[in-house]
Design an enzyme around this catalytic site. Structure first.
Site, PDB file in Angstrom:
ATOM      1  N   ARG A  72       0.872  -1.186   0.095  1.00  0.00           N
ATOM      2  CA  ARG A  72      -0.072  -0.003  -0.061  1.00  0.00           C
ATOM      3  C   ARG A  72       0.860   1.393   0.034  1.00  0.00           C
ATOM      4  NH1 ARG A  72      -4.075  -3.062  -1.843  1.00  0.00           N
ATOM      5  NH2 ARG A  72      -4.964  -4.176  -0.400  1.00  0.00           N
ATOM      6  N   LYS A 169      -2.466 -16.731   5.109  1.00  0.00           N
ATOM      7  CA  LYS A 169      -3.493 -16.721   4.241  1.00  0.00           C
ATOM      8  C   LYS A 169      -3.177 -17.276   2.954  1.00  0.00           C
ATOM      9  CE  LYS A 169      -2.547 -11.992   2.581  1.00  0.00           C
ATOM     10  NZ  LYS A 169      -2.790 -10.616   2.590  1.00  0.00           N
ATOM     11  N   HIS A 182     -12.620 -12.024  -5.143  1.00  0.00           N
ATOM     12  CA  HIS A 182     -12.946 -10.709  -5.170  1.00  0.00           C
ATOM     13  C   HIS A 182     -14.109 -10.674  -5.904  1.00  0.00           C
ATOM     14  CE1 HIS A 182      -8.996 -10.126  -3.443  1.00  0.00           C
ATOM     15  NE2 HIS A 182      -9.453  -9.070  -3.105  1.00  0.00           N
ATOM     16  N   ASP A 252     -11.497 -12.953   5.511  1.00  0.00           N
ATOM     17  CA  ASP A 252     -11.151 -12.125   4.653  1.00  0.00           C
ATOM     18  C   ASP A 252     -12.349 -11.037   4.166  1.00  0.00           C
ATOM     19  OD1 ASP A 252      -9.828 -11.002   2.384  1.00  0.00           O
ATOM     20  OD2 ASP A 252      -9.552 -12.892   1.360  1.00  0.00           O
TER      21      ASP A 252
END
EC number: 3.2.1.52
Length: 352
Positions: A72, A169, A182, A252
């Site tokens: 990020r 994960k 997603h 998640d």
């Protein structure tokens, strides 16, 4: 009533609004996850994290910061970390160098984040690279679960040296399926024996090192009709009982398509959160719903409060203790001191 703050939410901007503060002070809010939209520079990020902690010291400040395409914060001094597959490639050439590089990546990742006030990065990825997953790809350390486990343990050692917990994960494995949870509902048709022997093996081998785990929004129909993050069989029977994991389980993102359908019907964020907690999650994550007034976040906070009053989910002291255990237990170096710290300078030279 037992205190339990299971919700991890986000904010829309670079600083806290009055509404953000109200949401973060809500007793059911236990964490915040940051995105690139919350980043301008190190000074701004440090001020934002300090502002969050001024509201509640126990708020867990999280971010997806793995390296490669999932990082990020990339400017104003942050080290550009390689995709984790680079460590697997290095292992083929030099196992010792790869192990040291993994530890260095973990230390640099965690120490830079902690210098700005971030508590936890959702890393490492323990998924195996079968070569066909668009969402995992070079985020994976490799195909061999033994190599993945060794490199992940090195990475987590580096995180620990900087005082940061970890999050493996996506349990029991997202790498085999091509679909991206997603945007779709991935289905993995292998049986439990095959998954335990391969994809899920790192979770057993690392059960004394992992401090948290994030389940996959993937359905494994030969084990359970529900995605793993909503399955008590996966979370309680397999992960906890069979594989011996004792840390926190964090869902998640509940906004992903893979979390929006349960038992063949569409569910609300509140319904998904309740089902995840009842299945064995300690915390649930809702991302990117604070933008455009953030009505879904407010609806989740209100819905979860009402569901708690109606005994639709139970506030678990054990879950709250697992959440609190993820907070750093040692002070962080500030940025200027970090830049001169011998361990940090050494680690930078080991990153591929």
């Amino acid at each position: 009533m037992t205190q339990h703050s299971p919700l991890i939410i986000d904010i829309p901007g670079l600083s806290l609004s009055k509404t953000d503060r109200q949401r973060l002070k809500h007793p059911l809010t236990g964490g915040i996850t940051l995105f690139a939209r919350n980043w301008q520079n190190r000074e701004q990020l440090t001020e934002l994290c300090a502002e969050i902690k001024s509201l509640r010291q126990d708020i867990l400040i999280c971010v997806d910061h793995e390296g490669g395409r999932v990082q990020r914060f990339r400017t104003d001094g942050f080290t550009h970390l390689p995709p984790m597959h680079a460590l697997g490639d290095l292992w083929i050439k030099d196992q010792m160098a790869a192990t040291n590089a993994a530890t260095a990546c973990g230390y640099v990742l965690a120490s830079e984040l902690r210098a700005c006030g971030v508590d936890l990065s959702f890393t490492p990825v323990l998924d195996l690279d079968y070569g066909g997953s668009s969402v995992i790809g070079d985020r994976a350390l490799g195909r061999d679960p033994r190599v993945v486990s060794m490199l992940a343990k090195g990475l987590m050692h580096g995180l620990l040296q900087a005082g940061m917990s970890n999050c493996g994960k996506h349990f029991p494995g997202h790498g085999f399926v091509k679909a991206d949870s997603h945007f779709d509902m991935p289905i993995d048709k292998r049986n439990l024996k095959a998954i335990l022997a391969d994809d899920a093996a790192p979770y057993e081998w690392l059960n004394t090192t992992l401090t948290s785990v994030m389940p996959a929004h993937v359905i494994y129909p030969k084990v359970d009709a529900r995605p793993a993050g909503f399955s008590s069989r996966w979370l309680n029977f397999v992960l906890r009982s069979q594989l011996g994991f004792g840390g926190a389980i964090i869902s998640d993102d509940l906004n992903m398509v893979g979390a929006r359908m349960l038992d063949g019907k569409a569910v609300t964020y509140t319904e998904a959160a309740v089902e995840a907690l009842n299945a064995g999650c300690d915390m649930v994550l809702l991302c990117n719903q604070s933008v455009d007034k953030g009505t879904p976040v407010d609806e989740l906070l209100a819905g979860m409060t009402q569901a708690l009053v109606k005994n639709q989910w139970e506030a678990m002291e054990s879950s709250e203790l697992r959440r609190l255990a993820l907070l750093p237990q040692m002070p962080a170096l500030d940025w200027d001191d970090l830049m001169l710290h011998p361990a940090y300078v050494h680690a930078l030279g080991l990153i591929p």
